[in-house]
Motif scaffolding. Structure first.
Motif, mmCIF file in Angstrom:
data_model
loop_
_atom_site.group_PDB
_atom_site.id
_atom_site.type_symbol
_atom_site.label_atom_id
_atom_site.label_comp_id
_atom_site.label_asym_id
_atom_site.label_seq_id
_atom_site.Cartn_x
_atom_site.Cartn_y
_atom_site.Cartn_z
ATOM 1 N N ASN A 136 54.998 46.869 31.255
ATOM 2 C CA ASN A 136 56.342 46.293 31.179
ATOM 3 C C ASN A 136 56.342 44.822 31.620
ATOM 4 O O ASN A 136 57.070 43.996 31.065
ATOM 5 N N ARG A 139 55.592 42.492 28.901
ATOM 6 C CA ARG A 139 56.769 42.245 28.049
ATOM 7 C C ARG A 139 57.717 41.245 28.704
ATOM 8 O O ARG A 139 58.309 40.418 28.039
ATOM 9 N N PRO B 62 66.688 53.389 29.028
ATOM 10 C CA PRO B 62 66.886 53.691 27.595
ATOM 11 C C PRO B 62 67.205 55.162 27.330
ATOM 12 O O PRO B 62 67.626 55.508 26.234
ATOM 13 N N ASN B 87 67.782 53.473 15.710
ATOM 14 C CA ASN B 87 67.252 54.688 16.319
ATOM 15 C C ASN B 87 66.520 55.517 15.265
ATOM 16 O O ASN B 87 66.918 55.517 14.102
ATOM 17 N N GLN B 111 65.847 54.190 21.270
ATOM 18 C CA GLN B 111 64.400 54.035 21.128
ATOM 19 C C GLN B 111 63.991 52.562 21.153
ATOM 20 O O GLN B 111 62.881 52.226 21.529
ATOM 21 N N GLN B 112 64.891 51.686 20.745
ATOM 22 C CA GLN B 112 64.627 50.244 20.779
ATOM 23 C C GLN B 112 65.972 49.526 20.723
ATOM 24 O O GLN B 112 67.011 50.170 20.549
ATOM 25 N N SER B 113 65.958 48.217 20.899
ATOM 26 C CA SER B 113 67.198 47.457 20.826
ATOM 27 C C SER B 113 67.882 47.731 19.493
ATOM 28 O O SER B 113 67.231 47.782 18.455
ATOM 29 N N SER B 114 69.204 47.879 19.514
ATOM 30 C CA SER B 114 69.901 48.296 18.292
ATOM 31 C C SER B 114 71.388 48.013 18.405
ATOM 32 O O SER B 114 71.952 48.032 19.497
ATOM 33 N N THR B 136 67.158 46.820 24.781
ATOM 34 C CA THR B 136 66.443 47.727 25.673
ATOM 35 C C THR B 136 64.946 47.643 25.421
ATOM 36 O O THR B 136 64.518 47.284 24.319
ATOM 37 N N THR B 137 64.160 47.955 26.456
ATOM 38 C CA THR B 137 62.707 48.013 26.277
ATOM 39 C C THR B 137 62.331 49.229 25.450
ATOM 40 O O THR B 137 61.274 49.276 24.864
ATOM 41 N N GLY B 138 63.197 50.244 25.441
ATOM 42 C CA GLY B 138 63.038 51.321 24.485
ATOM 43 C C GLY B 138 62.246 52.522 24.958
ATOM 44 O O GLY B 138 61.895 52.658 26.114
ATOM 45 N N GLY B 139 62.021 53.423 24.011
ATOM 46 C CA GLY B 139 61.268 54.637 24.300
ATOM 47 C C GLY B 139 62.134 55.820 24.665
ATOM 48 O O GLY B 139 61.634 56.887 24.985
#
Lengths: 314, 254
Positions: A136, A139, B62, B87, B111-114, B136-139
């Motif tokens: 992280n 990033r 997230p 997503n 899951q990710q920026s959206s 978001t960093t996601g996941g």
């Protein structure tokens, strides 16, 4: 052209990152006899600060140098070693990691493995979370993290006093900011290295916080006979003001979340509540407060809701 | 100016106005797909700032991104569809406000920026779309739920806690249901999520119906508001089922 780029970088207020790597421009500041602090920016992680948002410190004893926290990256650790070398010829004999957050231990690679110590809980948490934190950080701060890898401390520190080269250090095993927070009091100089149990002029972070435990730890710290305090983030001080400021903020935050949950506010509403003027002065509160709501509000909500029943009460 | 260029300019202006009206205010590369996948080809779909979606600018967790949808500025909302363009499972939930206000707050997995959007359908059949970007960093969608590894949780499946609050403009209900809400995207853990919920008052009148999908967060928590015209709210009943047929049935007292 190179000079033009360098000038532009200077104008932009950025450290000049060349092929050699990221220059943290570490300039240790002496705050007490034999004691130096490397004060980080009161900011969030960014490519510009390379993760240097944290305070690290070192004590030059007769037997060698004791380092408190290794910083956010391999290069930060290496540049710390170089900065120490400009002050003393003595070797680094101890590196004490205050807790398992990435800005405090990812400089470990720069030091001999046998010098690295932390509380047992911190060692466990670095083993489980370290790799994810490191990824992280790439990033968040980019190339400053180059070649940084997780090195787990080898020595499990136990609370109590330890004499090193004419300094009597007291190791305190506390918790609340995380499940394992080490504070170090140098009785010889009166400097208290508080780790992230104490923030100063910078909003506390709470991703692994238990506020009730944290407040207990602050009371213990305030009762110690210190003359200087080095917080984990923000300027060092010669009184207990940083402890009181951290306590005030945490008590306010805890009270606000409890009251908001009892009043039925949704999390999106809590994140938008107006902040008191005294806390608006803390660095990065606009980013840190919603984060804390995300971390801590679910437990407050759970406590405020009633259990249901399978049928309607008469 | 001659007649021909004048006509051309008029056409150009018309075209520009149309293009402007259709332009996605969130400038998402996925909007075209959302339009064609989620709405009928002949449906009227317009961007409308009266549909408000509130979320954090940056999502700290997230797996639990707080979202509030408010379409109360639109008259006669019959249904609201919430979706996230980027997503892996785009549909988040749908709700029919019935006697409740056309607003709902909940938490979702990203899951990710959206963009996170809400499309509110009014009685005339028109879909009104509003939304916001969440970084978001996601996941959030591909990690196992906490519950999927916990036997303690299995005993509490579909347990409900909640509370009703009097507010100056009516009543607020908050409901939390114990459920892992597994998306099926984490290795070896099948999709397991609440599909349908209905919230009714003491007279069995429907206050709101919710169709949930996989991206709703584990242990879903819903916040809904009821106008002061809805009385007899000493308690509300929540009923529903998950995709394995397990039932939800509980009364929440004030």
């Amino acid at each position: 052209m190179k000079r033009l780029l360098a000038t532009l970088a200077l104008l932009a207020g950025l450290p000049i990152a060349q092929a050699a790597g990221f220059d943290y421009q570490l300039a240790p500041r002496q705050i007490a006899p034999a004691t130096w602090v490397l004060e980080g920016a009161r900011e969030d992680f960014s490519f510009a600060n390379g993760g240097r948002i944290v305070n690290t410190a070192f004590v030059v004893t007769d037997a060698g140098v004791v380092v408190i926290d290794s910083g956010p990256s391999r290069q930060y650790g290496e540049q710390t070693v170089a900065a120490i070398g400009r002050i003393t010829d003595k070797p680094v004999i101890k590196v004490w990691i205050t807790h398992h957050h990435p800005d405090h231990f990812l400089g470990n690679q720069a030091f001999a493995r046998k010098t690295l110590g932390a509380l047992a809980r911190t060692i466990t948490d670095i083993e489980s979370d370290g790799k994810g934190f490191n990824e992280n950080m790439y990033r968040l701060v980019g190339d400053a993290m180059r070649d940084t890898e997780v090195v787990v401390p080898t020595e499990a520190l136990t609370p109590g006093t330890v004499d090193i080269g004419g300094h009597r250090f007291e190791l305190l095993a506390l918790d609340g900011h995380t499940a394992g927070d080490l504070a170090v009091l140098d009785h010889t100089t009166g400097v208290l290295f508080a780790g992230d149990l104490v923030f100063h002029e910078r909003t506390p972070t709470t991703p692994h916080a238990t506020i009730a435990r944290w407040l207990k730890s602050l009371d213990m710290l305030e009762a110690l006979p210190f003359k200087h305090i080095v917080p984990g983030h923000g300027p060092a001080a010669a009184d207990a003001a940083p402890i009181r400021q951290t306590r005030d903020y945490l008590k306010w935050l805890d009270g606000l979340l409890t009251q908001s949950a009892a009043a039925g506010l949704d999390m999106t509403e809590v994140m938008r509540l107006p902040l008191p003027k005294i806390f608006r002065q803390l660095a990065v509160i606009d980013a840190e407060f919603p984060r804390s709501v995300s971390h801590l509000y679910p437990a407050a909500e759970e406590a405020a809701l009633n259990d249901s029943s399978p049928r309607r009460k008469p | 100016m001659t007649a021909l260029p004048r006509a051309a300019a008029f056409c150009l202006a018309l075209w520009a106005a149309q293009a402007l009206a259709d332009a996605d205010p969130l400038d998402s590369a996925r909007w075209g797909d959302m339009r064609s996948q989620l709405f009928a080809a002949d449906a009227t779909v317009v961007f409308d700032p009266r549909v408000q979606v509130t979320g954090p600018l940056t999502a700290e967790d997230p797996k639990n991104v707080p979202i509030a949808v408010d379409a109360t500025a639109l008259p006669g909302v019959t249904e609201v569809l919430v979706f996230a363009d980027f997503n892996p499972i785009t549909k988040v939930l749908a709700f029919r406000p019935a006697a409740a206000r056309a607003e709902l707050a909940f938490r979702i997995k990203l899951q990710q920026s959206s963009p996170v959007r809400a499309a509110a359908r009014t009685a005339d059949g028109v879909w009104h779309v509003g939304g916001t970007w969440v970084i978001t960093t996601g996941g959030g969608c591909t990690v196992p739920s906490t519950g999927s590894a916990s036997p303690e949780w299995q005993r509490r499946l579909n347990e409900v806690s909640g509370r009703i609050w009097s507010r100056p403009d009516g009543n607020r209900v908050r409901l939390r249901i114990i459920h892992p809400m597994d998306t099926g995207l984490a290795a070896s853990i099948p999709a397991f999520y609440i599909e349908q919920l209905a919230i009714t008052d003491g007279q069995q009148r429907v206050l709101m119906e919710i169709d949930a999908f996989e991206p709703v967060s584990e242990n879903p928590l819903f916040t809904l508001d009821l106008p002061s015209t809805v009385t007899d709210l000493a308690s509300v009943q929540i009923t529903g089922r998950d995709n394995n047929g397990n039932l939800v049935n509980a009364w929440v007292e004030r």
